[in-house]
Design a protein around this motif. Sequence first.
Motif, PDB file in Angstrom:
ATOM      1  N   SER A 369       0.841  -1.199   0.000  1.00 53.16           N
ATOM      2  CA  SER A 369       0.000   0.000   0.000  1.00 53.16           C
ATOM      3  C   SER A 369       0.870   1.240   0.000  1.00 53.16           C
ATOM      4  N   LYS A 425      -0.885  -4.865  -6.709  1.00 55.32           N
ATOM      5  CA  LYS A 425      -1.721  -3.664  -6.650  1.00 55.32           C
ATOM      6  C   LYS A 425      -1.548  -2.810  -7.902  1.00 55.32           C
ATOM      7  N   GLU A 430      -4.445   0.239  -8.748  1.00 58.51           N
ATOM      8  CA  GLU A 430      -4.688   1.002  -7.523  1.00 58.51           C
ATOM      9  C   GLU A 430      -3.823   2.246  -7.420  1.00 58.51           C
ATOM     10  N   TYR A 431      -2.743   2.322  -8.185  1.00 58.75           N
ATOM     11  CA  TYR A 431      -1.850   3.478  -8.104  1.00 58.75           C
ATOM     12  C   TYR A 431      -2.090   4.487  -9.223  1.00 58.75           C
TER      13      TYR A 431
END
Length: 1407
Positions: A369, A425, A430-431
């Motif tokens: 994350s 991710k 997600e980024y």
Amino acid sequence: MLQRPKPTDSEADILKEQQEFIKSGGLSAASVFRRPDKRRGEAGGDAEDAHTGHNEESQRDVVTIEDLPDELPSLTPAPPKKSRFKNSRVTFEDEDAGVTLDRHDTHISAVLSKIVERDTTSIPITLPEVTGMAFPKVLHRSASSTQDPFPAMGRKKSIFAYQIAAQRLKEGKLPLHLASQTPQNPKPSEQNLPPQRNMDIDLSNLPVSISRLVSGQGLGGPNSSDETKRIHRENQDKLLAMSQSEILEEQNKLLYQLDPRLVEFVRSRRADSSACKHPEGKSREGSVHFSSGSSSSGVPSSKLKDVTMAEEEVSPQSAKTDLPVRPQKEWVHMDQVEPDKLEWMGNLPAPRKTRTKQAMQARFDFNGSLIPPTEDLPTHLGLHHHGEEPERAGYSLQELFLLSRSQLIQQRTLALSTLGNILSKARAGEYHSTLKGSILSTLLDAGLIFLLRFALDDGVEGVMAATVHALRALVVCTEDEECLDLTFSWFRGLASFPLLPSKEEEEEDDKSLDDILKETAKEKEARKTDYDVARQDIVKGLLRMKLLPRLRYILEVVRPSPRVVQDILEVLIRIARHSSSSATEVLDCPRLMETVMSEFLPTCWTTPSLPFPQSVYGLPLACAMKLLRILATSGRHACARLLNSFGVRERLSRLLSVEPSELLLEPREALRITTESYRMWAVAAGYGQACDLYIDLYPALVRALQSFHRTLAPSDPLLQPQLQRVLALLSLLTQVTHTAGCHQELQIGMVSSAGDECPPPPPVSWGHVTGLPAPLLGHLKSFVKALDHPEQRDISVILMPAYLLYFAAFYRQLSKQNCFQPVETLHELEQLTSGVLIPVISHSVLQDLIKNLKSSSVVCSDKSSQVHPDTSPSLPGLACPGWRDRPGLMVSSSPFPLLTGLMLLMETIAGIHKGLTCKFTGLLVSEPVIVYLRTISEATPALSYSQAWLLHHEHHLIYLLLRLAYRSVPIEAQVAKHAPLYHEVALVLLPWLLPGNENLAHDLLSTLIFSKDFISESHSGGPEAIELSELKLREEASRHTSPSLQTMGALLREACKNLPSIRGCFLTHLAHMESSVLVSQNTLLGRSPWIKTHLLPELTGPILPLDWPFLPLVSLYEKTGVSCGGGLVVDELPHGALQSVTQCLQWLLVLEVWREETLKVILPVAKLARLSCVFLCSSDLFLEKPIQNLTWSLYRLLTRPSRLDSLDLNIPPPGLASFQDLYSALLTQYEAVSFGDRLFGCWILLPLQRKFSTPMRLAVFGEHLGILRSLGVTPDQLSIAMERFTSPPEDSLPLVRLYFRSLVTGSLKPCWCPVLYVVALAHVNSFVFCQDAAAQEVDAVRQNMLRKIYYMTNEVLKNHLLLFRQAKQDSKLGFDTYAQLPPIRAKHLENVLGLQNGTCNDRREDR
């Protein structure tokens, strides 16, 4: 004479020789002297030493070397050394090394002259203290101070020396290094004191009575120390005379004026002296006092104390109080504190509290994350162990790369697992909204592939597991695999595109070589480095780096945990999806498939003791069966190897012969392995293989069909796996039905082939599948009834498409069998239509689903609302992450699966029973479908890997809708109203079709596209309407000297009559696609034995180009114009070329008039370039009357104002480097073969408009000036407003000069080239009378040109140039002129000529 001993002499021989030597009395070669010991009182053996024994100097040891003189002898240099290699070396004059060494050599006597013992008479001797202990007390390091209170400057001391110095201070004595600094000749008053009194000195007097800064080193006189003391006394006296405020003020002045480095030096000296006085850090108050003999005894201690405190505020010693840990005296090597090296132990600075627009380095936690820069996390989480930005939590990509190569196993494992989480991710997108740039591309450019490959060779199992997880996160997308599994039961769901990166065009270095000498593709690939291969294709790079043998080793030898096994199998699946060659490498890897089959697909196993066992070895895995299915998809040969060589046939029998509950596995895993087994069998049946299992396992299949309807409960937690199992079984039955339908054809073909290659008939025949429709029809009817029940509705919507596809396959194959009974079959179809299809079409569930048709479409989707996963060109994906959260073909609300199954079954029924077609037309004319088709006709979807596999399914639905419309338009007036819309959709769909759908393109061209029924304008007054518009234009135009719109109506009427011939022309030019069409047809019709692979062709682009209507014209140009240089005369056109070009131009005219919207995807410059081939193909093709009429009409359409505004010749046409190159070929061709043709002349003039690039106009007036004599196009024939050529004024000075030169020299005349004559007049006139500020050169050219015009002898040209007003097409000359020069221009002319008012006319009269 005595002889020397020999090696062979014994000990007795040596003793005998010794006795003989003693008897002979000879002198020995060496003598031994005993030195007298002075400590025992022994005297020397010399008389001379006895007489001088009372001398003080003789009391000491003197060593004299008798062989050496006391004085240094004069040294003579040794002869120069000679070397036989000297002449061969590179040397310089006067730099011989040997001579230099001899010159600087010294004699040994310069060193060994006389050695005299040091005088120690004046050094006091202290006897050791007498204690009651037998041995001295042992000094412990922890109990003693390790800091020397009087450190020796520039010299380190041992721990023992520290202890001795501390003990002497405790006894009240000076340390040894201070005692050695006392004068050797003390004053008489001090000599009379006892030794203890001499050592007892007030230590505080030393640093004050001696200056810390003034040392006197620079004074060369004998009284340097006295001078130093005097200077120090003066400084002390000045301090006494100053107040405290004055001292501080002067101190601040000095600090401000002096160099900061000098101030730092003074403070360091002060700190050193303070450390000597106060070793234990005691207070300095009261410790500064002076002896009675000091000249500074009158200085009050308070003032010096204040100065000292001011200095202490900036002393480094004060930094100790700011340290997080205060050093203790017993710590080793901590005697000198360095605060900079202890800063890491302090508290971290607080992170920033406010956001900033400045880009910051991305940092991630261990889960991958992204940590915001403003977030303050506790340090116990382990996210602060990095050097850069210590206050921020998390690790950057650079730090993770560094940790992944650490020597510590835990650091390597943690870094690799974190990289794997980041990759997961990133692949999920997600980024995208938080990071700038692509993380995946950044990691790949940094060498992630090589890092993971190196880490995979690690011998630690934990590191291997983390690396496999990261590798799986890189190459595998879980959502992609999930979507591909869900679409397996769709129409043509077995087929998929190979996930190959798009090929980059490589420059060929061997163009000049012969074909034999050129490198092959394999040789070029072998010459590439691993980095180059991995940069273009990650999967191919991994295969080249021997990934498969390493994965086999991990599975076979290491035997890792279940998660690692699952990750390895998923990586192998992704490699197999790459291409058929990659799948073959997986099959050929030694012992890899044997390990998978024996360990993860065994034929017998025991029940695991735990729901999630610690090891999956010896248990069947669904992922292993899926790997076999993907390998089988790559080709029928690979599938045969799996079935026959690796024992897949036995595994299928073992897994499918019993119910999932009897497999001794966890229920969900049992359902998954059964589903994958059905899918694997369906793939094999799609090749016509493994159909004998159908006969053997027929009872088990029937039991499975009967149990499905009983076990499907909406509340069952295993509902989704059970639904997928049902869909997989129906897909298997559909493929078996296709194979059985080919049995009769293959049997007949084998008899009639007479030795030709023909596939053998499959073991299953049509009789084996005739019993399946009855139970399946009952299931389907029950699902239709379940649509009325909300709890069963979703299950019915999911399962009905597979049932509809089965019945479509069954009735398609039934119509080809000898046992086909038309009457009974038509009755069955009527019952199926009335009992199933009509209720489904009219049901509210389907109507609600159809309303989502537009929102679920990929073609009509809004690109801005899509999720953007992180992808790389070298690793293509399907962009499925987040598919459940956005509209699309895959969601439950999508109508595409059910609607595709319905349309396929209705198309099959309409092909057999044409009377039922009218019952299906209501779906075609429904409002949602019409809105969807209208949106498609206006859409321009982009082609990419992420959309190609979905477009593949949507194209099938659009094609089926058009096929139903093709059957319905002739018989249903309601459907015929929308015929133009269906025709536009077909024209739009044709250049969208992807590889593998060649049969669809062929069918559209053969049926709908060239059908008169769908070009309703041809029989509903379309040509007549064009003729009425022509009459109106004729009334407005007074005259027409060339073919124009008055012939367009007749041309359109003739083109509509020739539509069948036009269709044949285009199908002929697409004959090269015949093999691809046959392959696609076999797949679409389910001819299983002829299918070679379920992999679709490589995605290189659509089947047909966007400008496919120009295909016959371009093909002719490639055959003739290019080979002949584009400007040379062609003796003879190919047979049928004139007819082919005529039909192509007729079709283009139809599209330009009635389907203009469908041609908007073709750039206007591309249209102009393609039509230019008419003039470049041959020397006289454009002179043929049909070609002239059609080309004139197309030219009028292309030169409409709206089309001219959108025309941009700076854009390179597809297939050409630039339009300028094509225009050069046109100019050459015009000069050679035009004969002044007006149509060709208009084509030449079109690119000379002012808004286009200057080089084309320079080419006409510079390189091809001769065409100006034959370019006789008039302004009214041009049909382009003259303002487009004359406005704005020309700003190119060379071009204006060419204009003026062509006018003056007579190369450009109004009778030869009326249009360009007006253009040249306009630009020269505006240039010479322009009064705007310009460069000096331009202004000089203007004046010079105006003078030449004024003095020109050609009065007509002179008046045209001076009095030109504006271009006017309906004028006789093509332009208007002034009656006389306007006042502003006349004044400008006078200023340029240098004339006074009125002299202009006088000069005219004189001349």
